[in-house]
Design a protein around this motif. Structure first.
Motif, PDB file in Angstrom:
ATOM      1  N   GLN A 194      29.194  -2.038   0.817  1.00  0.00           N
ATOM      2  CA  GLN A 194      27.902  -1.400   0.584  1.00  0.00           C
ATOM      3  C   GLN A 194      27.142  -1.241   1.901  1.00  0.00           C
ATOM      4  O   GLN A 194      27.021  -2.195   2.679  1.00  0.00           O
ATOM      5  N   THR A 195      26.627  -0.050   2.143  1.00  0.00           N
ATOM      6  CA  THR A 195      25.757   0.172   3.303  1.00  0.00           C
ATOM      7  C   THR A 195      24.544  -0.740   3.213  1.00  0.00           C
ATOM      8  O   THR A 195      23.971  -0.916   2.132  1.00  0.00           O
ATOM      9  N   ARG A 196      24.140  -1.301   4.317  1.00  0.00           N
ATOM     10  CA  ARG A 196      23.041  -2.273   4.318  1.00  0.00           C
ATOM     11  C   ARG A 196      21.671  -1.590   4.179  1.00  0.00           C
ATOM     12  O   ARG A 196      21.517  -0.401   4.481  1.00  0.00           O
ATOM     13  N   ILE A 197      20.711  -2.371   3.732  1.00  0.00           N
ATOM     14  CA  ILE A 197      19.320  -1.935   3.644  1.00  0.00           C
ATOM     15  C   ILE A 197      18.501  -2.812   4.579  1.00  0.00           C
ATOM     16  O   ILE A 197      18.544  -4.040   4.493  1.00  0.00           O
ATOM     17  N   ALA A 198      17.775  -2.188   5.504  1.00  0.00           N
ATOM     18  CA  ALA A 198      16.912  -2.910   6.446  1.00  0.00           C
ATOM     19  C   ALA A 198      15.455  -2.668   6.059  1.00  0.00           C
ATOM     20  O   ALA A 198      15.089  -1.574   5.627  1.00  0.00           O
ATOM     21  N   SER A 199      14.627  -3.698   6.215  1.00  0.00           N
ATOM     22  CA  SER A 199      13.227  -3.603   5.800  1.00  0.00           C
ATOM     23  C   SER A 199      12.294  -3.938   6.953  1.00  0.00           C
ATOM     24  O   SER A 199      12.594  -4.789   7.791  1.00  0.00           O
ATOM     25  N   ALA A 200      11.156  -3.241   6.974  1.00  0.00           N
ATOM     26  CA  ALA A 200      10.087  -3.535   7.927  1.00  0.00           C
ATOM     27  C   ALA A 200       8.781  -3.608   7.150  1.00  0.00           C
ATOM     28  O   ALA A 200       8.500  -2.749   6.317  1.00  0.00           O
ATOM     29  N   VAL A 201       8.003  -4.664   7.415  1.00  0.00           N
ATOM     30  CA  VAL A 201       6.724  -4.859   6.728  1.00  0.00           C
ATOM     31  C   VAL A 201       5.624  -4.959   7.776  1.00  0.00           C
ATOM     32  O   VAL A 201       5.679  -5.808   8.668  1.00  0.00           O
ATOM     33  N   LEU A 202       4.650  -4.068   7.672  1.00  0.00           N
ATOM     34  CA  LEU A 202       3.499  -4.095   8.573  1.00  0.00           C
ATOM     35  C   LEU A 202       2.338  -4.776   7.861  1.00  0.00           C
ATOM     36  O   LEU A 202       1.871  -4.300   6.825  1.00  0.00           O
TER      37      LEU A 202
ATOM     38  N   ARG B 206       0.817  -1.206   0.000  1.00  0.00           N
ATOM     39  CA  ARG B 206       0.000   0.000   0.000  1.00  0.00           C
ATOM     40  C   ARG B 206       0.855   1.263   0.000  1.00  0.00           C
ATOM     41  O   ARG B 206       0.454   2.298  -0.506  1.00  0.00           O
ATOM     42  N   SER B 207       2.026   1.178   0.613  1.00  0.00           N
ATOM     43  CA  SER B 207       2.850   2.372   0.755  1.00  0.00           C
ATOM     44  C   SER B 207       4.306   1.971   0.916  1.00  0.00           C
ATOM     45  O   SER B 207       4.627   0.804   1.165  1.00  0.00           O
ATOM     46  N   GLU B 208       5.188   2.943   0.771  1.00  0.00           N
ATOM     47  CA  GLU B 208       6.634   2.708   0.889  1.00  0.00           C
ATOM     48  C   GLU B 208       7.279   3.942   1.510  1.00  0.00           C
ATOM     49  O   GLU B 208       6.974   5.070   1.114  1.00  0.00           O
ATOM     50  N   PHE B 209       8.145   3.717   2.495  1.00  0.00           N
ATOM     51  CA  PHE B 209       8.802   4.818   3.196  1.00  0.00           C
ATOM     52  C   PHE B 209      10.306   4.562   3.234  1.00  0.00           C
ATOM     53  O   PHE B 209      10.749   3.413   3.387  1.00  0.00           O
TER      54      PHE B 209
END
Length: 310
Positions: free
Chosen positions: A88-96, A31-34
């Motif tokens: 490479q700087t890491r990418i962290a993800s959160a999914v609600l 639905r959205s991305e931040f």
């Protein structure tokens, strides 16, 4: 204006999504991305700045994702000093998941740091001007266990108090150096440090007081989620319950707690009042969705409730 410097050795580009329901295998439309800059010290700097303080962010970053992190920091108007690394700087993800209200978080270990890179970080910190130095986050691969201890020793020679929020070897290595002004372990981090179950508030308070008595830290603030927090110092210990709120996310709660408590200390509040302000900020962060941190209006409103607790 109070001025802190924060060090983030393993920062992240934080990406958060909202989705109706999670399914395995199939493609799911969010639905959205931040997008936000993340990592312990960077989060502390963001909240400290929101409260009206000045924060200088030092961080290791590399590759295209490191460039993206720079751009996100600029969007948040943070004063930044990047130490360039090869990884490479890491990418962290959160999914609600909106249907269940559950949050799923994915955090990679991050790049390995070369000796010349962490040594360059030490050299840069030697010229830092600030009221407090905040060391926040775990140690990335390749950084020696006593690195935070080396920074603490460097700051001591310059009469700059050190605030520590780390885990594992980062926490232990800095406490072994001693003389830390404030350390903020979570209950899980304190259990790992001591090797004890710490199943009740008295045991937790005793473990925190042992750190104070050993001269490792002048103040120990143990955050315990819905069970509140414990503050230990030479004056004794104080246990306060958590603020009664509806939790939406755990992202950034500890960082918000530390930023608010340190801001209150920096403007000369007494330690107990600053501790209560930190509890309010931790609760304010939990109220916010996973793509945000504590907001000042929420912190101050909740502080009125926390300040009335016996």
């Amino acid at each position: 204006m109070p001025h802190i410097a924060t060090l983030t050795l393993n920062p992240t580009v934080d990406v958060a999504y909202e989705i109706d329901r999670l399914f395995h295998t199939r493609k799911m439309r969010t639905r959205s991305e931040f997008h936000n800059p993340g990592g312990g010290g960077i989060n502390v700097a963001r909240v400290f700045g929101r409260l009206g303080g000045k924060a200088s962010s030092y961080y290791l970053a590399g590759g295209a994702t490191g460039d993206a992190l720079d751009a996100l920091l600029d969007l948040h108007h943070l004063v930044r000093s990047r130490i360039c690394i090869a990884g490479q700087t890491r990418i962290a993800s959160a999914v609600l998941e909106l249907e269940s209200g559950k949050e799923f978080r994915f955090v990679p270990p991050g790049p390995a740091i070369q000796p010349a890179e962490w040594q360059a970080c030490l050299a840069l910190l030697g010229n830092t001007q600030c009221d407090f130095m905040v060391l926040s986050g775990s140690l990335p691969p390749g950084v020696p266990d006593d690195f935070y201890g080396q920074v603490a020793a460097l700051m001591r020679r310059r009469d700059i108090p050190v605030v520590l929020d780390s885990s594992g070897s980062g926490l232990r290595g800095c406490l072994d150096e001693g003389g830390i002004f404030l350390v903020k372990p979570s209950i899980g981090e304190l259990r790992q440090l001591t090797g004890l179950a710490l199943s009740n508030p008295d045991d937790i308070a005793n473990a925190a007081m042992a750190i104070v008595r050993a001269g490792q830290a002048a103040h120990v603030a143990v955050t315990m989620g819905r069970d509140g927090a414990i503050l230990a110092s030479t004056a004794g210990h104080l246990h306060l319950p958590a603020a009664p709120i509806e939790a939406k996310s755990a992202v950034g709660a500890g960082d918000s707690f530390l930023a608010a408590m340190l801001f209150a200390i920096a403007i000369d509040w007494d330690m107990n009042a600053a501790f209560r302000f930190g509890i309010a900020a931790g609760a304010a962060a939990v109220m916010s969705p996973g793509h945000d941190l504590a907001q000042p209006n929420d912190i101050r409103r909740l502080y009125q409730q926390v300040a009335q607790k016996p």
